[in-house]
Structure formats: C-alpha cells, structure tokens
Design a protein around this motif. Structure first.
Motif, PDB file in Angstrom:
ATOM      1  N   PHE A   1       0.840  -1.197   0.000  1.00  0.00           N
ATOM      2  CA  PHE A   1       0.000   0.000   0.000  1.00  0.00           C
ATOM      3  C   PHE A   1       0.876   1.248   0.000  1.00  0.00           C
ATOM      4  CE2 PHE A   1      -2.341   3.464   1.822  1.00  0.00           C
ATOM      5  CZ  PHE A   1      -3.589   3.373   1.225  1.00  0.00           C
ATOM      6  N   CYS A   2       1.813   1.288   0.915  1.00  0.00           N
ATOM      7  CA  CYS A   2       2.674   2.466   1.034  1.00  0.00           C
ATOM      8  C   CYS A   2       3.460   2.713  -0.252  1.00  0.00           C
ATOM      9  CB  CYS A   2       3.624   2.302   2.213  1.00  0.00           C
ATOM     10  SG  CYS A   2       2.788   2.312   3.816  1.00  0.00           S
ATOM     11  N   ARG A   3       3.984   1.665  -0.833  1.00  0.00           N
ATOM     12  CA  ARG A   3       4.757   1.797  -2.073  1.00  0.00           C
ATOM     13  C   ARG A   3       3.855   2.268  -3.221  1.00  0.00           C
ATOM     14  NH1 ARG A   3       7.483  -3.578  -3.217  1.00  0.00           N
ATOM     15  NH2 ARG A   3       5.637  -3.802  -2.170  1.00  0.00           N
ATOM     16  N   ALA A   4       2.658   1.700  -3.329  1.00  0.00           N
ATOM     17  CA  ALA A   4       1.738   2.049  -4.415  1.00  0.00           C
ATOM     18  C   ALA A   4       1.306   3.511  -4.355  1.00  0.00           C
ATOM     19  CB  ALA A   4       0.512   1.141  -4.382  1.00  0.00           C
ATOM     20  N   LEU A   5       1.147   4.028  -3.147  1.00  0.00           N
ATOM     21  CA  LEU A   5       0.692   5.405  -3.003  1.00  0.00           C
ATOM     22  C   LEU A   5       1.816   6.388  -2.711  1.00  0.00           C
ATOM     23  CD1 LEU A   5      -1.987   3.644  -2.510  1.00  0.00           C
ATOM     24  CD2 LEU A   5      -2.863   5.856  -1.854  1.00  0.00           C
ATOM     25  N   GLY A   6       3.017   5.875  -2.528  1.00  0.00           N
ATOM     26  CA  GLY A   6       4.172   6.741  -2.344  1.00  0.00           C
ATOM     27  C   GLY A   6       4.310   7.366  -0.970  1.00  0.00           C
ATOM     28  N   TYR A   7       3.869   6.642   0.067  1.00  0.00           N
ATOM     29  CA  TYR A   7       3.960   7.132   1.440  1.00  0.00           C
ATOM     30  C   TYR A   7       4.784   6.184   2.290  1.00  0.00           C
ATOM     31  CZ  TYR A   7       0.161  10.483   0.690  1.00  0.00           C
ATOM     32  OH  TYR A   7      -0.614  11.516   0.253  1.00  0.00           O
ATOM     33  N   GLU A   8       5.357   6.715   3.352  1.00  0.00           N
ATOM     34  CA  GLU A   8       5.949   5.872   4.381  1.00  0.00           C
ATOM     35  C   GLU A   8       4.886   5.669   5.444  1.00  0.00           C
ATOM     36  OE1 GLU A   8       9.733   6.938   5.919  1.00  0.00           O
ATOM     37  OE2 GLU A   8      10.507   7.533   3.948  1.00  0.00           O
ATOM     38  N   LEU A   9       4.889   4.503   6.073  1.00  0.00           N
ATOM     39  CA  LEU A   9       3.879   4.169   7.065  1.00  0.00           C
ATOM     40  C   LEU A   9       3.779   5.230   8.152  1.00  0.00           C
ATOM     41  CD1 LEU A   9       1.758   2.177   8.080  1.00  0.00           C
ATOM     42  CD2 LEU A   9       3.600   0.966   9.273  1.00  0.00           C
ATOM     43  N   ARG A  10       4.906   5.675   8.667  1.00  0.00           N
ATOM     44  CA  ARG A  10       4.876   6.646   9.770  1.00  0.00           C
ATOM     45  C   ARG A  10       4.228   7.969   9.357  1.00  0.00           C
ATOM     46  NH1 ARG A  10      10.835   6.707   8.870  1.00  0.00           N
ATOM     47  NH2 ARG A  10      11.254   8.608   7.724  1.00  0.00           N
ATOM     48  N   ALA A  11       4.167   8.238   8.065  1.00  0.00           N
ATOM     49  CA  ALA A  11       3.562   9.487   7.597  1.00  0.00           C
ATOM     50  C   ALA A  11       2.039   9.415   7.522  1.00  0.00           C
ATOM     51  CB  ALA A  11       4.124   9.847   6.220  1.00  0.00           C
ATOM     52  N   ILE A  12       1.473   8.200   7.554  1.00  0.00           N
ATOM     53  CA  ILE A  12       0.018   8.096   7.414  1.00  0.00           C
ATOM     54  C   ILE A  12      -0.698   7.570   8.655  1.00  0.00           C
ATOM     55  CG2 ILE A  12       0.139   7.886   4.909  1.00  0.00           C
ATOM     56  CD1 ILE A  12      -0.363   4.867   5.223  1.00  0.00           C
TER      57      ILE A  12
END
Length: 93
Positions: free
Chosen positions: A48-59
């Motif tokens: 999920f994080c890779r597909a949307l371009g986020y790091e887990l801690r940011a979301i």
C-alpha cells in the motif's frame, strides 16, 4: 449432520489460525490499509505504502480521507461505523 457438512458451515472468521494465514497471504499480494471506525489509519502494508508513495509513519493516525476523492469525504464517522457494523454483522450471522 455429517462431519463434512458441519465443517463446511464454519466460516473462515471462526477458524482463527486459518484467518490469520489468509490475511497474511492477502497482505503479501495486495495493497492493504487498516483503519478504525472513526476512519483513522491504524496500519498499512508495504505494498500500500509503495503504491501510493507514502511511508507508514507518515500516514498512521491520519484520516483515511486523505486517499479519497472529495466527493466521498462528506461521509460522517457515524455513517462509516454504521456501515461497518452492518457488514460485520451480516458476515457473521
């Protein structure tokens, strides 16, 4: 009732370890996000994080509406909770 018929009536949610294995397999092949009934993000897998371009801690801790078109963000937490409860109840009963 035969043992086979009884076994076929047991849902995956009732089979603990099997459910965990299925979720692990899904997580390995699908982008997945988990949020609470208020819509706050609890967790997301690497896909999920890779597909949307986020790091887990940011979301984590943010509201899921950050990923939803504005037309859908008017859905209140109460509506989300009601829908989630209804879906859970219908799946388990």
């Amino acid at each position: 009732m035969s043992r086979r018929k009884r076994a076929s009536r047991v849902s995956i949610l009732d089979r603990g370890a099997d459910a965990v294995a299925v979720l692990a397999a899904l997580s390995n092949s699908q982008a997945m996000i988990e949020f609470d009934l208020s819509g706050d993000i609890l967790n997301a897998n690497e896909s999920f994080c890779r597909a949307l371009g986020y790091e887990l801690r940011a979301i984590v801790g943010k509201h899921h509406s950050m990923f939803v078109e504005s037309a859908y963000t008017s859905c209140t937490a109460k509506k989300i909770a009601t829908r989630a409860t209804a879906r859970f109840f219908s799946m388990t009963h």
